[in-house]
Design an enzyme around this catalytic site. Structure first.
Site, PDB file in Angstrom:
ATOM      1  N   THR A 199       2.814   8.674  -0.944  1.00  0.00           N
ATOM      2  CA  THR A 199       2.378   9.938  -1.547  1.00  0.00           C
ATOM      3  C   THR A 199       0.881   9.937  -1.835  1.00  0.00           C
ATOM      4  O   THR A 199       0.315   8.906  -2.195  1.00  0.00           O
ATOM      5  CB  THR A 199       3.160  10.177  -2.850  1.00  0.00           C
ATOM      6  OG1 THR A 199       4.565  10.173  -2.537  1.00  0.00           O
ATOM      7  CG2 THR A 199       2.799  11.495  -3.495  1.00  0.00           C
ATOM      8  N   GLY A 252       4.530   3.335  -7.467  1.00  0.00           N
ATOM      9  CA  GLY A 252       4.880   2.523  -8.626  1.00  0.00           C
ATOM     10  C   GLY A 252       4.260   1.147  -8.551  1.00  0.00           C
ATOM     11  O   GLY A 252       4.186   0.540  -7.483  1.00  0.00           O
ATOM     12  N   GLU A 286      11.333   9.996  -4.389  1.00  0.00           N
ATOM     13  CA  GLU A 286      12.209   9.795  -3.221  1.00  0.00           C
ATOM     14  C   GLU A 286      12.646  11.121  -2.612  1.00  0.00           C
ATOM     15  O   GLU A 286      13.690  11.216  -1.995  1.00  0.00           O
ATOM     16  CB  GLU A 286      13.440   8.959  -3.572  1.00  0.00           C
ATOM     17  CG  GLU A 286      13.116   7.527  -3.846  1.00  0.00           C
ATOM     18  CD  GLU A 286      12.346   6.814  -2.711  1.00  0.00           C
ATOM     19  OE1 GLU A 286      12.105   7.394  -1.644  1.00  0.00           O
ATOM     20  OE2 GLU A 286      11.926   5.683  -2.932  1.00  0.00           O
TER      21      GLU A 286
END
Ligand SMILES: CCCCCCC/C=C/C(=O)SCCNC(=O)CCNC(=O)[C@H](O)C(C)(C)COP(=O)(O)OP(=O)(O)OC[C@H]1O[C@@H](n2cnc3c(N)ncnc32)[C@H](O)[C@@H]1OP(=O)(O)O
Ligand SMILES: Cc1cc2nc3c(=O)[nH]c(=O)nc-3n(C[C@H](O)[C@H](O)[C@H](O)COP(=O)(O)OP(=O)(O)OC[C@H]3O[C@@H](n4cnc5c(N)ncnc54)[C@H](O)[C@@H]3O)c2cc1C
Length: 603
Positions: free
Chosen positions: A140, A179, A421
């Site tokens: 992303t 993350g 996701e």
């Protein structure tokens, strides 16, 4: 032990251990799970009492400590850290925090094992498995998440050096959200537009080292950091990353399917979407994760509702709030949904493992089907579980708004799953194309002269509704089929059938308009459904506490004063409040700093 809970457990009409074993896949699986979980629950490092009074930096620091403890524990107990190792899944599944190992194993390592060549796997997997490197999955960007084909990071092949040059050409191409990217990871699998011989071949995956292995400092050309405070996931350093012409060897492109030769020739994969495999795996995992989160919240709310007595319904008689039909209508469908999603999660994992082994051997036919069902179920279960968890929290009244309830943390951890996701709307639209009635709508729009994209967009609301209906239908069917296949004593089967019927009837009642509009049901039949629901709520009432006990969540996992197994709510709540840092002193320093002057001043 709360007398109310003791009575609930005495009144149960089935054997709780039998249901626990049934949900776990047999007594041996229960034994293994409890043995593994005891390793975590008996390790103090995994349980800080003051966890919810820590600052963001302290919480991150704590999550890294837990990360290290988990790796040490796995090495000591010889538990291989792989997402397909049941013991590892049990171990990490009983740690209620989101910790760095999730992304490192679930996306970084799995991308390499799924999309790397034999040589690449031989080189990188041992480094990852032995935590000689920490990886994340950086796809992303600041301006693109959903539209993967629109990502702007580039990987340009330089055949003179046989290297790829990775670059963030614009501010909008900055990697954003991955993350454990901000502070923890020293490597990443990075999604970038591949260029060779001045031609773009679309999104491919590249292994990029981000930090020096000696001092963890960012490497030249790497600008990296945390994106700041978020709604939840406070243990996670979701990060940003900019690459300024960072060179990597050609061999760092994951080349099991697509390849670039040393001379710069592009060899295409049989199916370009195999590059998306890491996302599919986590979508599959999130289906079972949603079930577990909703089961946790249901456990807390139902136990508390059995302990809580409120409002005189007869002189001197204050019933348990669980005796109110409205409370049952709030909570029992959540309990039923948690069970239904648990069976759907089992189906998804089994289906993924079956198709994954086909894909690994090069058969990619079922890739699109796996994508469709995993996307739809991920969207449907995370949406429904998130809403259901909030219903459970509200059902706890005022104490449901205290952090002592414990549902807040469940909610905060599940909430991003409606976005990460794959944003759920977009995920529904991946399953809708399979639904006949919607296709007819699309054909009608096309006949009216609209082009495909315009027709698809115009039909978007119906497409999403069709996808939700498709997923709901699948979950009900899978739930009933799963129960049929299970060996259960008649007493347990009776309880499970009542809960499954409640789930089905509740779903019809919640979507009555669709059933009326489609002509599937009349108003009279829908009234029969409502009557059936009332009857089933009354049947489930007697066993509700015993059913949530059968989920077998340890108090250390639930971290809930309202939902603890012994139901000693009020004493614990009082002691918890007294231990709040704000109560450290009899008089808070703000009195002398501010209040005293206010009292003295002549306002
Ligand atoms: C335990 C670990 C803890 C982890 C914590 C979670 C951390 C979070 C990580 C992330 O969030 S990672 C980033 C997630 N990002 C996304 O999910 C992006 C969502 N967007 C997409 O997936 C794609 O853009 C899209 C919406 C699916 C569209 O893809 P694309 O534009 O490339 O497709 P089209 O060109 O329209 O072609 C559609 C065609 O492709 C098939 N397909 C699409 N995706 C997949 C896939 N993943 N697998 C297989 N096939 C796929 C799709 O079925 C269509 O096929 P046909 O119907 O044409 O046959
Ligand atoms: C906690 C968290 C952790 C994350 N971890 C990672 C990670 O580790 N690695 C990583 O790469 N990413 C990660 N992400 C990013 C995540 O994958 C993206 O945020 C997600 O894919 C959604 O994309 P987006 O943010 O661009 O949303 P957008 O697509 O911009 O969504 C905004 C709105 O646009 C709508 N929309 C967009 N496209 C369409 C369409 N075609 N049709 C209809 N409506 C549409 C959506 O439905 C939504 O309502 C994480 C995100 C969060 C919140």
């Amino acid at each position: 032990m709360s007398e109310s809970l003791q009575t609930e457990r005495k009144n149960a009409t089935f054997n709780i251990k039998e249901l626990t074993d049934t949900l776990n896949g047999g007594p041996e699986e229960t034994r293994k799970r409890k043995q593994i979980e005891s390793l975590v629950f008996n390790t103090p490092a995994f349980h800080r009492q003051d966890r919810f009074q820590l600052s963001r930096e302290e919480i991150y620091d704590y999550s890294i400590k837990v990360y290290g403890e988990l790796i040490k524990l796995c090495k000591k107990e010889n538990i291989e850290i792989r997402y397909d190792n049941p013991d590892y899944v049990r171990l990490v599944g009983c740690i209620p925090e989101e910790i760095p190992v999730g992304l490192h194993v679930g996306m970084f390592s799995s991308s390499i094992s799924d999309q790397g060549t034999e040589e690449q796997q031989k080189k990188w997997i041992p480094l990852a498995r032995n935590f000689k490197i920490f990886g994340t999955y950086a796809q992303t960007e600041l301006a693109h998440g959903t539209f993967v084909r629109g990502l702007e990071t580039t990987a340009t092949y330089d055949e003179s050096k046989q290297e790829f040059i990775l670059n963030s050409p614009t501010i909008t191409s900055t990697k954003w959200w991955p993350g454990f990217l901000g502070r923890t990871s020293n490597h990443a699998v990075i999604a970038a537009q591949l260029y060779t011989k001045s031609k773009c071949y679309g999104i491919h995956m590249f292994i990029v080292q981000l930090r020096d292995l000696k001092d963890h400092k960012p490497l030249p050309g790497v600008t990296i950091g945390d994106i700041g405070d978020k709604f939840g996931f406070d243990t996670v350093d979701n990060g940003f990353l900019r690459l300024d012409n960072v060179h990597i060897p050609r061999e760092n492109m994951l080349m099991k399917y697509a390849k670039v030769t040393p001379e710069g020739k592009y060899l295409p994969p049989t199916n370009a979407k195999v590059a998306y495999s890491a996302m599919t795996l986590i979508r599959v995992v999130l289906v079972r994760g949603s079930a577990k989160a909703l089961a946790s919240a249901s456990t807390i709310a139902i136990r508390y509702s059995a302990v809580r007595h409120q409002t005189e319904t007869a002189p001197g008689k204050e019933p348990q709030v669980l005796d109110y039909v409205t409370q049952q209508y709030k909570l029992f469908p959540q309990l039923a949904t948690a069970l239904a999603f648990g069976f759907a999660g089992n189906y998804m994992i089994d289906t993924f493992n079956k198709i994954h082994s086909e894909i690994s051997s090069g058969q990619l036919d079922a890739l699109s089907e796996l994508h469709g069902i995993s996307s739809g179920l991920k969207a449907y279960t995370t949406d429904t579980a998130t809403a259901g968890i909030e219903v459970c929290r509200r059902a706890c009244g005022g104490h449901g708004y205290s952090n002592a309830c414990g549902i807040q943390h469940i909610y905060a951890n599940v909430l991003p799953c409606v976005t990460l996701e794959g944003e759920n709307t977009v995920m529904y639209l991946q399953a809708a194309s399979k639904v006949i009635s919607t296709i007819k709508r699309l054909e009608q729009l096309r006949r009216s002269g609209m082009d495909q994209d315009e027709a698809w967009n115009t039909a978007g609301i119906e497409l999403v509704q069709a996808a939700k209906a498709h997923c709901h239908y699948f979950i009900v069917k899978n739930y009933l089929r799963s129960l049929e296949k299970l060996n259960m004593t008649p007493s347990l089967r009776k309880v499970m059938n009542s809960i499954a019927l409640l789930y089905g009837n509740y779903g019809i009642d919640e979507n009555a308009g669709d059933f009326l509009e489609s002509g599937f049901m009349t108003g009279e039949q829908l009234n029969l459904v409502k009557a059936k629901i009332l009857q089933l709520l009354s049947e489930v009432r007697r066993n509700a506490v015993a059913v949530v006990d059968a989920f077998d969540f340890d108090d250390k996992y639930l971290r809930s004063i309202l939902g603890a197994y012994d139901g000693d709510v009020y004493n614990r709540l009082y002691n918890w409040a007294k231990s709040s840092p704000l109560n450290k002193t009899e008089v808070h320093s703000s009195y002398t700093e501010y209040l005293q002057q206010l009292l003295k001043s002549k306002l």
